[in-house]
Design a protein around this motif. Structure first.
Motif, PDB file in Angstrom:
ATOM      1  N   ASP A 183       0.000   9.903  17.086  1.00 28.18           N
ATOM      2  CA  ASP A 183       0.391  10.831  16.020  1.00 28.18           C
ATOM      3  C   ASP A 183       0.115  10.269  14.627  1.00 28.18           C
ATOM      4  OD1 ASP A 183       1.401  12.588  17.947  1.00 28.18           O
ATOM      5  OD2 ASP A 183       3.385  11.651  17.909  1.00 28.18           O
ATOM      6  N   LEU A 184      -0.164   8.969  14.534  1.00 30.10           N
ATOM      7  CA  LEU A 184      -0.347   8.323  13.234  1.00 30.10           C
ATOM      8  C   LEU A 184      -1.773   8.487  12.736  1.00 30.10           C
ATOM      9  CD1 LEU A 184       1.510   4.948  13.954  1.00 30.10           C
ATOM     10  CD2 LEU A 184       2.449   7.008  12.878  1.00 30.10           C
ATOM     11  N   THR A 185      -1.932   8.448  11.422  1.00 28.70           N
ATOM     12  CA  THR A 185      -3.273   8.440  10.850  1.00 28.70           C
ATOM     13  C   THR A 185      -3.891   7.052  11.055  1.00 28.70           C
ATOM     14  OG1 THR A 185      -2.557   7.670   8.676  1.00 28.70           O
ATOM     15  CG2 THR A 185      -2.494  10.067   9.082  1.00 28.70           C
ATOM     16  N   THR A 186      -5.185   6.950  10.824  1.00 25.99           N
ATOM     17  CA  THR A 186      -5.854   5.655  10.972  1.00 25.99           C
ATOM     18  C   THR A 186      -5.249   4.616  10.039  1.00 25.99           C
ATOM     19  OG1 THR A 186      -7.914   6.763  11.602  1.00 25.99           O
ATOM     20  CG2 THR A 186      -8.073   4.480  10.853  1.00 25.99           C
ATOM     21  N   ARG A 187      -4.981   4.995   8.785  1.00 18.66           N
ATOM     22  CA  ARG A 187      -4.380   4.050   7.828  1.00 18.66           C
ATOM     23  C   ARG A 187      -2.998   3.626   8.288  1.00 18.66           C
ATOM     24  NH1 ARG A 187      -3.969   5.663   1.912  1.00 18.66           N
ATOM     25  NH2 ARG A 187      -3.766   3.417   1.656  1.00 18.66           N
ATOM     26  N   GLN A 188      -2.222   4.557   8.801  1.00 17.40           N
ATOM     27  CA  GLN A 188      -0.878   4.214   9.261  1.00 17.40           C
ATOM     28  C   GLN A 188      -0.938   3.255  10.453  1.00 17.40           C
ATOM     29  OE1 GLN A 188       0.589   8.201   9.889  1.00 17.40           O
ATOM     30  NE2 GLN A 188       1.799   8.185   7.998  1.00 17.40           N
ATOM     31  N   ARG A 189      -1.861   3.501  11.382  1.00 21.41           N
ATOM     32  CA  ARG A 189      -1.990   2.615  12.548  1.00 21.41           C
ATOM     33  C   ARG A 189      -2.389   1.210  12.117  1.00 21.41           C
ATOM     34  NH1 ARG A 189      -4.247   7.171  15.255  1.00 21.41           N
ATOM     35  NH2 ARG A 189      -6.374   6.464  14.770  1.00 21.41           N
ATOM     36  N   LEU A 190      -3.339   1.107  11.202  1.00 20.67           N
ATOM     37  CA  LEU A 190      -3.769  -0.211  10.720  1.00 20.67           C
ATOM     38  C   LEU A 190      -2.614  -0.958  10.059  1.00 20.67           C
ATOM     39  CD1 LEU A 190      -7.285   0.638   9.217  1.00 20.67           C
ATOM     40  CD2 LEU A 190      -6.813  -0.862  11.169  1.00 20.67           C
ATOM     41  N   LEU A 191      -1.844  -0.232   9.272  1.00 20.16           N
ATOM     42  CA  LEU A 191      -0.731  -0.862   8.566  1.00 20.16           C
ATOM     43  C   LEU A 191       0.375  -1.269   9.536  1.00 20.16           C
ATOM     44  CD1 LEU A 191       0.022  -1.734   5.783  1.00 20.16           C
ATOM     45  CD2 LEU A 191       0.982   0.516   5.360  1.00 20.16           C
ATOM     46  N   PRO A 198       0.825  -1.210   0.000  1.00 19.51           N
ATOM     47  CA  PRO A 198       0.000   0.000   0.000  1.00 19.51           C
ATOM     48  C   PRO A 198       0.858   1.258   0.000  1.00 19.51           C
ATOM     49  CG  PRO A 198      -0.703  -1.558   1.697  1.00 19.51           C
ATOM     50  CD  PRO A 198       0.593  -2.055   1.169  1.00 19.51           C
ATOM     51  N   ASP A 199       0.361   2.282  -0.648  1.00 17.96           N
ATOM     52  CA  ASP A 199       1.092   3.549  -0.704  1.00 17.96           C
ATOM     53  C   ASP A 199       0.665   4.413   0.478  1.00 17.96           C
ATOM     54  OD1 ASP A 199       2.624   5.669  -1.408  1.00 17.96           O
ATOM     55  OD2 ASP A 199       1.326   6.357  -3.032  1.00 17.96           O
ATOM     56  N   VAL A 200       1.250   4.126   1.639  1.00 19.33           N
ATOM     57  CA  VAL A 200       0.963   4.884   2.867  1.00 19.33           C
ATOM     58  C   VAL A 200       2.282   5.475   3.335  1.00 19.33           C
ATOM     59  CG1 VAL A 200       0.054   4.788   5.211  1.00 19.33           C
ATOM     60  CG2 VAL A 200      -0.898   3.291   3.452  1.00 19.33           C
ATOM     61  N   PRO A 201       2.502   6.747   3.127  1.00 18.22           N
ATOM     62  CA  PRO A 201       3.837   7.322   3.354  1.00 18.22           C
ATOM     63  C   PRO A 201       4.227   7.384   4.823  1.00 18.22           C
ATOM     64  CG  PRO A 201       2.251   9.051   2.872  1.00 18.22           C
ATOM     65  CD  PRO A 201       1.545   7.748   2.645  1.00 18.22           C
ATOM     66  N   GLY A 202       5.543   7.352   5.050  1.00 22.53           N
ATOM     67  CA  GLY A 202       6.106   7.622   6.356  1.00 22.53           C
ATOM     68  C   GLY A 202       6.574   9.067   6.393  1.00 22.53           C
ATOM     69  N   ALA A 203       7.595   9.335   7.200  1.00 20.02           N
ATOM     70  CA  ALA A 203       8.081  10.710   7.322  1.00 20.02           C
ATOM     71  C   ALA A 203       9.401  10.707   8.079  1.00 20.02           C
ATOM     72  CB  ALA A 203       7.060  11.579   8.060  1.00 20.02           C
ATOM     73  N   ASP A 204      10.038  11.866   8.142  1.00 18.89           N
ATOM     74  CA  ASP A 204      11.210  12.006   8.995  1.00 18.89           C
ATOM     75  C   ASP A 204      10.762  12.120  10.452  1.00 18.89           C
ATOM     76  OD1 ASP A 204      12.865  11.882   6.852  1.00 18.89           O
ATOM     77  OD2 ASP A 204      13.715  13.890   7.070  1.00 18.89           O
ATOM     78  N   ALA A 205      11.584  11.619  11.350  1.00 19.01           N
ATOM     79  CA  ALA A 205      11.299  11.744  12.779  1.00 19.01           C
ATOM     80  C   ALA A 205      11.379  13.223  13.184  1.00 19.01           C
ATOM     81  CB  ALA A 205      12.296  10.929  13.585  1.00 19.01           C
ATOM     82  N   THR A 206      10.703  13.544  14.254  1.00 16.27           N
ATOM     83  CA  THR A 206      10.770  14.904  14.795  1.00 16.27           C
ATOM     84  C   THR A 206      11.925  14.983  15.789  1.00 16.27           C
ATOM     85  OG1 THR A 206       9.326  14.415  16.677  1.00 16.27           O
ATOM     86  CG2 THR A 206       8.266  15.060  14.593  1.00 16.27           C
ATOM     87  N   ALA A 207      12.109  16.136  16.385  1.00 18.43           N
ATOM     88  CA  ALA A 207      13.158  16.297  17.398  1.00 18.43           C
ATOM     89  C   ALA A 207      12.919  15.376  18.586  1.00 18.43           C
ATOM     90  CB  ALA A 207      13.211  17.755  17.859  1.00 18.43           C
ATOM     91  N   ARG A 208      11.666  14.940  18.762  1.00 15.57           N
ATOM     92  CA  ARG A 208      11.314  14.043  19.865  1.00 15.57           C
ATOM     93  C   ARG A 208      11.613  12.589  19.524  1.00 15.57           C
ATOM     94  NH1 ARG A 208       6.187  15.630  20.453  1.00 15.57           N
ATOM     95  NH2 ARG A 208       5.381  13.902  19.207  1.00 15.57           N
ATOM     96  N   GLY A 209      11.793  12.294  18.243  1.00  8.68           N
ATOM     97  CA  GLY A 209      12.070  10.936  17.831  1.00  8.68           C
ATOM     98  C   GLY A 209      10.937  10.362  17.005  1.00  8.68           C
ATOM     99  N   LEU A 210      10.728   9.058  17.071  1.00  5.77           N
ATOM    100  CA  LEU A 210       9.674   8.399  16.319  1.00  5.77           C
ATOM    101  C   LEU A 210       8.303   8.847  16.796  1.00  5.77           C
ATOM    102  CD1 LEU A 210      11.158   4.785  16.210  1.00  5.77           C
ATOM    103  CD2 LEU A 210      11.025   6.422  14.315  1.00  5.77           C
ATOM    104  N   PRO A 211       7.304   8.803  15.915  1.00  7.47           N
ATOM    105  CA  PRO A 211       5.966   9.272  16.318  1.00  7.47           C
ATOM    106  C   PRO A 211       5.318   8.349  17.344  1.00  7.47           C
ATOM    107  CG  PRO A 211       5.872   8.212  14.167  1.00  7.47           C
ATOM    108  CD  PRO A 211       7.325   8.313  14.517  1.00  7.47           C
ATOM    109  N   ARG A 212       4.487   8.918  18.183  1.00  6.75           N
ATOM    110  CA  ARG A 212       3.651   8.115  19.091  1.00  6.75           C
ATOM    111  C   ARG A 212       2.505   7.539  18.270  1.00  6.75           C
ATOM    112  NH1 ARG A 212       2.054  12.940  22.859  1.00  6.75           N
ATOM    113  NH2 ARG A 212       1.695  13.678  20.731  1.00  6.75           N
TER     114      ARG A 212
END
Length: 396
Positions: free
Chosen positions: A31-39, A14-28
């Motif tokens: 912070d993820l979209t519903t599609r990202q959480r499911l994936l 699936p074409d569900v993009p990621g991203a660069d980490a923030t200054a805090r690190g990996l997303p909680r």
């Protein structure tokens, strides 16, 4: 440096993009979209099944070391080995821990098979040379010298006719040494057409370096206890530095290094040892294998049984493990030449491992995708990220 669009990944995802980490690190998770959480959740479940299969293989590999733990002489020897590596780790001196080759390799080169040349759309050579590695631990030199096939180094070189060019070196993961697979997985023909030469390096005990009668590629990494793993890592670094000697001899002056999983671990370590690496990109790396295996059922039970029978000191094991960990040494490439890639659903090399490396590497560039260890969702996204990252200093 993008002459054409990236090819589709070898495994449709699936074409569900990621991203660069923030200054805090990996997303909680929040912070993820519903599609990202499911994936992330579904890919994590798939990874657990794969992890259990690999852990079962490792369990069978480690059975002889469990039997050896019953012999007091072997347990005593392994304890002495642990003390040796713990002392080296405490010094945190990469030059002492990983001595450089003292002589250049005598490389034999021959044309690769027609499939490799068709796939790369260019000049592909298979390289081999005899390893000059001597076990770091003097007590293990005879044993390591006896690995006949492992002591012949193999690599595949994709080189332009008007070379040498800036070179992207790639180190595969555990059990994943096939050149064609790695070429497909990392879209290496695309990098080659972008102007890079490519070097695919075979880790110890993998592929043609696997000893005769090895049940699978990579078996030797874990078949000889902790000391065997430590020396395999030392040889991985040593032999790769011989590959760097060869590239330097042929006129290459800009080298970037990436690797996946065990290859990510190795690439991060090499970047702390050799100053000829201009940029390093560990992909889904582990950095503390002992902690990772603690979660790998049933291998974790076999390790626990072996340690209990041998009366192993867990603090000593922790100290010795740092010998080959990139967390024990400072990286040589500048901060803006380090990029880490992690999968949020990865359960073989959990993203927390990559985050540990990111913190040690001074919060360098850090990209995540919502997939697992082998299902790299929206992979073209991070391949483009790699290209932008490398293009700033690999080409004028």
């Amino acid at each position: 440096m993008e002459p054409e669009p990236l090819p589709e990944p070898p495994i449709p995802v699936p074409d569900v993009p990621g991203a660069d980490a923030t200054a805090r690190g990996l997303p909680r998770r929040a912070d993820l979209t519903t599609r990202q959480r499911l994936l992330v959740d579904s890919s994590a479940l798939a990874d657990l099944a794969l992890r259990t299969s690999i852990a079962s293989l490792l369990s069978a590999t480690m059975v002889p070391t469990v039997a050896g733990a019953l012999r007091s002489s072997q347990s005593r020897a392994e304890r002495e080995h642990l003390e040796f590596y713990a002392e080296l780790a405490a010094a945190a001196d990469p030059h002492r821990a990983f001595p450089a080759p003292t002589e250049p390799p005598r490389v034999s080169s021959r044309a690769a098979n027609p499939v490799a040349e068709w796939f790369a759309h260019g000049n592909v050579r298979n390289l081999r040379f005899h390893s000059t590695f001597q076990a770091v631990n003097p007590a293990l030199r005879d044993r390591c010298r006896g690995y006949v096939r492992n002591n012949v180094v193999h690599a595949q070189h994709w080189r332009h006719h008007d070379g040498p060019r800036p070179t992207l070196c790639v180190i595969h993961g555990f059990m994943g040494s096939a050149y064609l697979f790695n070429g497909m997985f990392f879209s290496l023909p695309w990098f080659y057409r972008s102007g890079y030469d490519v070097m695919l390096y075979t880790l110890p005990f993998h592929g043609r370096r696997a000893e005769k009668y090895s049940p699978f590629s990579g078996y030797g990494y874990f078949a000889h206890g902790f000391s065997g793993f430590a020396e395999a890592m030392a040889q991985a670094v040593h032999d790769f530095r011989s590959v760097l000697d060869y590239l330097e001899f042929t006129g290459v002056d800009r080298i970037a290094l990436t690797g996946m999983s065990l290859g990510g671990y190795t690439s991060a370590l090499i970047a702390s040892v050799d100053d000829r690496i201009q940029a390093v990109i560990p992909n889904v790396p582990v950095v503390t294998p002992d902690r990772t295996v603690d979660e790998w059922f049933p291998a974790n039970k076999v390790v626990a049984l072996r340690d209990r029978l041998a009366g192993t000191d867990s603090a000593l094991v922790d100290a010795a493990t740092m010998y080959s960990s990139p967390l024990n040494y400072r990286p040589i490439p500048a901060k803006d030449r380090r990029l880490i890639i992690a999968g949020l659903g990865d359960r073989l090399a959990p993203p927390e491992q990559a985050e540990m490396l990111w913190k040690h590497w001074d919060h360098c560039a850090f990209h995540w995708f919502p997939g697992n260890h082998v299902l790299h969702v929206s992979q073209p996204d991070y391949l483009r990220r790699m290209t932008r990252f490398l293009g700033e200093f690999m080409f004028d």
